[in-house]
Design an enzyme around this catalytic site. Structure first.
Site, PDB file in Angstrom:
ATOM      1  N   ASP A 199       2.718  30.368 -16.057  1.00  0.00           N
ATOM      2  CA  ASP A 199       3.676  30.405 -15.150  1.00  0.00           C
ATOM      3  C   ASP A 199       3.099  29.803 -13.802  1.00  0.00           C
ATOM      4  OD1 ASP A 199       6.644  30.346 -14.648  1.00  0.00           O
ATOM      5  OD2 ASP A 199       6.470  32.502 -13.888  1.00  0.00           O
ATOM      6  N   HIS A 200       4.002  29.123 -13.189  1.00  0.00           N
ATOM      7  CA  HIS A 200       3.755  28.640 -11.843  1.00  0.00           C
ATOM      8  C   HIS A 200       2.128  28.431 -11.436  1.00  0.00           C
ATOM      9  CE1 HIS A 200       7.783  28.470 -10.332  1.00  0.00           C
ATOM     10  NE2 HIS A 200       7.972  29.556 -10.983  1.00  0.00           N
ATOM     11  N   HIS A 229      13.592  33.127  -7.335  1.00  0.00           N
ATOM     12  CA  HIS A 229      12.612  34.182  -8.031  1.00  0.00           C
ATOM     13  C   HIS A 229      12.958  35.551  -7.040  1.00  0.00           C
ATOM     14  CE1 HIS A 229      10.046  30.677  -8.701  1.00  0.00           C
ATOM     15  NE2 HIS A 229      10.497  31.127  -9.935  1.00  0.00           N
ATOM     16  N   HIS A 235      14.611  28.840 -13.714  1.00  0.00           N
ATOM     17  CA  HIS A 235      13.813  29.898 -13.209  1.00  0.00           C
ATOM     18  C   HIS A 235      14.704  30.859 -12.391  1.00  0.00           C
ATOM     19  CE1 HIS A 235       9.524  28.414 -13.480  1.00  0.00           C
ATOM     20  NE2 HIS A 235       9.962  27.468 -14.076  1.00  0.00           N
ATOM     21  N   GLY A 236      14.087  31.981 -12.019  1.00  0.00           N
ATOM     22  CA  GLY A 236      14.766  33.098 -11.273  1.00  0.00           C
ATOM     23  C   GLY A 236      16.002  33.744 -12.056  1.00  0.00           C
ATOM     24  N   ILE A 254      12.400  34.975 -17.032  1.00  0.00           N
ATOM     25  CA  ILE A 254      12.754  36.638 -16.547  1.00  0.00           C
ATOM     26  C   ILE A 254      11.573  37.084 -15.912  1.00  0.00           C
ATOM     27  CG2 ILE A 254      13.712  38.707 -16.977  1.00  0.00           C
ATOM     28  CD1 ILE A 254      15.921  36.772 -17.192  1.00  0.00           C
ATOM     29  N   THR A 269      11.202  39.531 -12.353  1.00  0.00           N
ATOM     30  CA  THR A 269      11.629  40.619 -11.886  1.00  0.00           C
ATOM     31  C   THR A 269      12.253  41.738 -12.542  1.00  0.00           C
ATOM     32  OG1 THR A 269      11.747  39.216  -9.867  1.00  0.00           O
ATOM     33  CG2 THR A 269      12.463  41.332  -9.596  1.00  0.00           C
TER      34      THR A 269
HETATM   35  P1  13P Z   1      12.865  36.194 -11.588  1.00  0.00           P
HETATM   36  O1  13P Z   1      11.552  36.896 -11.271  1.00  0.00           O
HETATM   37  O2  13P Z   1      13.859  36.141 -10.555  1.00  0.00           O
HETATM   38  O3  13P Z   1      13.322  36.687 -12.824  1.00  0.00           O
HETATM   39  O4  13P Z   1      12.314  34.835 -11.754  1.00  0.00           O
HETATM   40  C1  13P Z   1      11.328  34.691 -12.844  1.00  0.00           C
HETATM   41  C2  13P Z   1      10.764  33.204 -12.861  1.00  0.00           C
HETATM   42  O5  13P Z   1      11.319  32.380 -12.741  1.00  0.00           O
HETATM   43  C3  13P Z   1       9.240  33.232 -13.411  1.00  0.00           C
HETATM   44  O6  13P Z   1       8.832  31.859 -13.367  1.00  0.00           O
END
Ligand code: 13P
Length: 281
Positions: free
Chosen positions: A81-82, A177, A205-206, A228, A230
């Site tokens: 990821d990222h 996020h 995302h987020g 997902i 957080t």
């Molecule tokens: P959240 O932490 O808001 O769930 O976002 C996750 C995400 O987009 C990881 O790249």
């Protein structure tokens, strides 16, 4: 079982569901999310942030991932990821990740395209897929933080997809996020227009904190991968706290792990049901 990232998302597009892409933190959360996918017969994308890979060490995490994924009877893709470093993306390609998200969205647009193409060139030579980002998704994701969001536009997103040849696109559509402070204003129209104009799978995302209706609408508009992170961190830490409060005075880490594991499994199972991927594997 090991799965092809692109193929998994194409199947989700065709059958109109989304694959949950869940960020894991360690052995417990990795195994729990996979167990949930097995119980719900769901395809799954396991995501690792750069911070997680560094904390667990690339070689160890790669070996752990392979042993868990190979033993599971459902398709699972391992995704980075990222990542803002070309070199780090390349390393993960070398160590068995099925896909990498290269995030140079904070750079000027032409440079974002140039660097993504560079990552894509190496990844493709290793049979690894690339996800890219257009616009800037706000919030904090482990080591990467953006205070100011910049929403993606249709034309620039299409140009980015065509010029980089990414296997999945994460346009900034208004999600963020972390924990939402208010109700996000989401550009559903952009998701819909993109999904009609390109076969490139669309990533949201987020995911944490979005309502069930929002998820369903995003999937109806054409999103096929929903991230997902957080939510899992919250379940992990809160269930740990709950267990320790309820059992004060006893010392049993294995029972603590079993309790937390079940809570993480419950979270992942609910996502597979909500996103429509339950029963698809
Ligand atoms: P959240 O932490 O808001 O769930 O976002 C996750 C995400 O987009 C990881 O790249």
């Amino acid at each position: 079982m090991k799965a092809n990232f692109s193929k998994m998302l194409r199947e989700a597009q065709n059958k109109k569901y989304a694959v949950a892409a869940i960020n894991v933190l360690n052995h417990l959360t990795f195994s729990a999310v996979v167990e949930a996918a097995v119980r719900k017969r769901s395809p799954l994308i396991i995501q690792t942030s750069v911070a997680t890979v560094k904390a667990l060490k690339l070689e160890s995490l790669s070996a752990l991932a392979r042993s868990i994924i190979d033993a599971a009877p459902v398709p699972i893709a391992l995704h980075l990821d990222h990542c803002q470093s070309v070199e780090f993306c390349n390393k993960c390609c070398d160590f068995g990740w099925d896909s990498v998200m290269f995030d140079s969205s904070h750079l000027p647009f032409e440079e974002n395209i140039r660097q993504t193409r560079e990552v894509h060139r190496y990844a493709i030579s290793k049979g690894v897929d690339v996800e890219g980002e257009v616009g800037i998704i706000a919030g904090v994701e482990d080591d990467i933080s953006h205070d100011i969001e910049s929403l993606a536009g249709f034309d620039e997103t299409m140009r980015y997809i065509n010029e980089t040849e990414v296997s999945a696109i994460a346009p900034a559509v208004g999600t963020a996020h972390g924990v939402y402070k208010g109700i996000p204003v989401i550009n559903f129209d952009l998701v819909q227009r993109l999904s009609e104009a390109t076969r490139c799978p669309i990533v949201i995302h987020g995911g944490t904190g979005l309502s069930d209706d929002t998820f369903k609408r995003l999937i109806t508009c054409g999103a096929s991968k929903i991230n997902i992170s957080t939510a899992l961190k919250l379940v992990y830490t809160q269930s740990m706290k709950q267990y320790l409060n309820e059992t004060e005075g006893t010392i049993n880490p294995l029972k603590l792990d079993a309790f937390v594991t079940e809570k993480v499994i419950e979270l992942a199972e609910s996502l597979f049901t909500l996103f429509g991927s339950e029963g698809q594997a």
